[in-house]
Write a protein that holds these residues in place. Structure first.
Motif, short mmCIF file in Angstrom:
data_model
loop_
_atom_site.label_atom_id
_atom_site.label_comp_id
_atom_site.label_asym_id
_atom_site.label_seq_id
_atom_site.Cartn_x
_atom_site.Cartn_y
_atom_site.Cartn_z
N ARG A 1 0.88 -1.12 0.02
CA ARG A 1 -0.01 0.05 0.03
C ARG A 1 1.05 1.08 -0.18
O ARG A 1 1.77 1.18 0.65
CB ARG A 1 -1.03 0.21 1.28
N SER A 2 0.37 2.46 -0.57
CA SER A 2 1.24 3.52 -0.51
C SER A 2 1.58 4.20 0.71
O SER A 2 0.99 3.77 1.96
CB SER A 2 0.40 4.54 -1.25
N HIS A 3 2.80 4.60 0.93
CA HIS A 3 3.61 5.06 2.21
C HIS A 3 4.19 3.96 2.99
O HIS A 3 4.86 4.30 4.03
CB HIS A 3 2.44 5.92 2.97
N GLN A 4 4.05 2.79 2.41
CA GLN A 4 4.56 1.62 3.57
C GLN A 4 6.12 1.97 3.25
O GLN A 4 6.57 2.28 2.12
CB GLN A 4 4.36 0.37 2.94
N GLN A 5 7.08 1.43 4.28
CA GLN A 5 8.28 1.86 4.30
C GLN A 5 9.12 0.79 3.62
O GLN A 5 8.48 -0.16 3.58
CB GLN A 5 8.93 2.02 5.56
N VAL A 6 10.14 0.98 2.49
CA VAL A 6 10.83 0.00 2.03
C VAL A 6 12.23 -0.01 2.51
O VAL A 6 12.91 1.22 2.19
CB VAL A 6 10.92 0.38 0.29
N VAL A 7 12.95 -0.82 3.03
CA VAL A 7 14.17 -1.18 3.20
C VAL A 7 15.18 -1.85 2.32
O VAL A 7 14.81 -2.77 1.80
CB VAL A 7 14.17 -1.86 4.78
N ALA A 8 15.77 -1.21 1.78
CA ALA A 8 16.99 -1.56 0.72
C ALA A 8 18.42 -1.81 1.13
O ALA A 8 19.39 -1.56 0.57
CB ALA A 8 16.78 -0.75 -0.78
N GLY A 9 18.32 -2.60 2.24
CA GLY A 9 19.84 -2.84 2.77
C GLY A 9 20.52 -1.60 2.99
O GLY A 9 20.33 -0.61 3.32
N ASP A 10 21.94 -1.76 2.44
CA ASP A 10 22.93 -0.54 2.68
C ASP A 10 22.37 0.46 1.78
O ASP A 10 22.97 1.66 2.19
CB ASP A 10 24.28 -1.09 2.32
N ALA A 11 21.89 0.30 0.77
CA ALA A 11 21.39 1.57 -0.14
C ALA A 11 20.45 2.37 0.58
O ALA A 11 20.44 3.59 0.32
CB ALA A 11 20.64 1.02 -1.33
#
Lengths: 129, 363
Positions: B294-304
């Motif tokens: 859903r919109s506004h959920q946080q995305v964790v992309a490791g070291d990036a």
């Protein structure tokens, strides 16, 4: 107009409750609730043996539009979650008071004394929405 | 508060549609099962009332030069009358004012179709620049717009047009349009399927809608429109981009014509962004486990680093959740999405997810 069967009792948060002959109860969400949510795509039901207090979030219904918690109208022990909903969440849309039941519960207290509305009161409430 | 109503409002109410506010308009979100509406468009034919979108006619000899300045895509690409172009309209700092479609009809006449929620500010922005250029600007609120989409859309819609329009519409290539008297037929859409977007005088819209329905075209709401456009990898203004982000950070670099001598509003900012490299990018996400993006959920992309879901839904075609997310430029492979307090893996995928009924991502 959404269906509100006369023999069931209802919460303000749109769950229904059916008293079964053996003293247990069956719980689901109302026709009004499923229509407002739209097509369900996932339903998470509680595991048998889990103990619930009145008002506990006991299931999650997730539709194309939003995820919502289902709240237990009574405290007690979960006898069963409706496992069919894992693969057929649409049963809640198609038959909210039948095949779309969510859980069965063995109430810890007197089910009759719970703070629930009858069909007439609930129908009046959703008519005002 | 009561929203604005399209000429088809009474038909939607009579059909039992659930209505929602969208950009100030009361529009159907669904008429029954949203998933069935979605499938009708992927497998057969569906129609959408898109009369809330605003058609703007620009007329005058200076129109092409004005659009060359206003649009990030190159209006010079439109050399054959009837051809359409998708473009962003930018602020000087590169922020996206709106995304739109421009139709080249003749050297004296271009038609733009802009979003409903942005129409007022778009009009003001264009008018300020049209006046000194001697270009007249007319919003066509007298027109209704119906999108007929799906593999059977052409076969079901064509016979309902006047004979003179039928011949012209049947000959349209993809992304071409033709005026036909007061009607306007475009082979464009927002679903990833073939079909038409048809503009017509408001008074005739209910009869045409009913005729389409009688021909087996299923009425579809905004809910299905959203799942279809997401599967098709198409951005939604206000969710996936707005004035705070550039098209380069919105997956729209392909719509920006930065090379060449043409100067346009926002070009300088985008040239600078391109030379230093964009900090973020918009990507497609395929959720690998249960749940719905859903919109506004946080995305964790490791070291990036981390980013945010801009649009997400359950995909009826993939039977999985899909979405778009704005993430750090270095993000790649599998990321984690915070869904109601739980981290769920999702894979970055190339868009679109679905085109012309076919799944294009590996599940």
């Amino acid at each position: 107009m959404s269906k509100v069967p006369a023999e069931l009792r209802y919460t303000k948060s749109h769950e229904w409750l059916r008293a079964l002959p053996d003293g247990s109860v069956e719980i689901g969400i109302t026709d009004h609730a499923q229509a407002a949510l739209g097509d369900l795509v996932f339903v998470e039901v509680p595991a048998a043996g889990r103990t619930l207090a009145t008002g506990d979030a006991c299931a999650v219904v997730e539709s194309v539009k939003a995820a919502s918690d289902v709240y237990s109208p009574l405290g007690g022990e979960v006898l069963a979650g409706n496992e069919a909903l894992a693969t057929q969440p649409e049963l809640v849309n198609q038959d909210p008071y039948g095949k779309g039941w969510i859980l069965r519960l063995k109430p810890s207290g007197n089910a009759a004394s719970a703070d629930l509305q009858d069909a007439t009161a609930y129908a009046a409430e959703v008519a005002g929405d | 508060m009561m929203g604005q109503r399209t000429p088809l409002y009474d038909l939607h109410v009579a059909a039992g549609a659930r209505l929602v506010d969208f950009g100030g308009w009361d529009l159907p979100v669904n008429y029954g099962s949203q998933i069935e509406e979605h499938r009708a468009v992927r497998c057969d034919a569906g129609m959408f009332d898109v009369s809330h979108m605003c058609a703007l006619d620009l007329r005058g000899t200076g129109t092409r030069a004005l659009l060359a300045q206003l649009l990030a895509n190159d209006i010079g690409r439109l050399t054959v009358p009837g051809k359409a172009l998708y473009s962003c309209m930018l602020r000087a700092d590169g922020g996206v004012i709106d995304d739109l479609i421009a139709y080249f009809l003749d050297e004296q006449w271009f038609r733009l179709v802009v979003n409903a929620g942005t129409a007022a500010k778009d009009l003001e922005w264009i008018r300020e620049r049209a006046r000194p250029a001697g270009v007249s600007l007319t919003p066509r609120r007298d027109l209704a717009m119906i999108a007929v989409q799906g593999p059977q859309a052409q076969a079901k819609a064509l016979p309902l047009l006047r004979p003179a329009c039928q011949a012209r519409a049947a000959g349209l290539g993809p992304f071409f349009a033709t005026p036909c008297g007061e009607w306007f037929v475009a082979r464009t859409g927002y679903t990833g399927e073939d079909g038409y977007e048809i503009m017509l005088p408001s008074g005739g819209a209910p009869a045409f809608w009913n005729a389409l329905q009688a021909a087996g075209v299923r009425p579809c709401g905004l809910g299905a429109r959203d799942t279809l456009r997401l599967e098709a990898g198409m951005n939604l203004y206000g969710s996936d981009m707005d004035e705070r982000v550039s098209p380069l950070e919105s997956g729209l670099a392909w719509t920006v014509a930065l090379d060449g001598d043409r100067d346009f509003i926002g070009k300088e900012a985008l040239v600078a962004e391109r030379s230093r490299g964009s900090a973020r990018k918009l990507v497609g996400l395929l959720l690998l486990e249960r749940g719905v993006l859903r919109s506004h959920q946080q995305v964790v992309a490791g070291d990036a680093g981390s980013g945010e879901v801009t649009s997400g839904t359950y995909s009826p075609t993939l039977e999985r959740s899909i979405g778009f997310a704005r993430v750090p430029a270095a993000a790649a492979g599998t990321v984690q999405v915070d869904i109601r307090g739980r981290l769920v893996p999702a894979r970055i995928v190339k868009l679109p997810f679905v085109r012309n009924g076919r799944i294009l991502v590996e599940l």
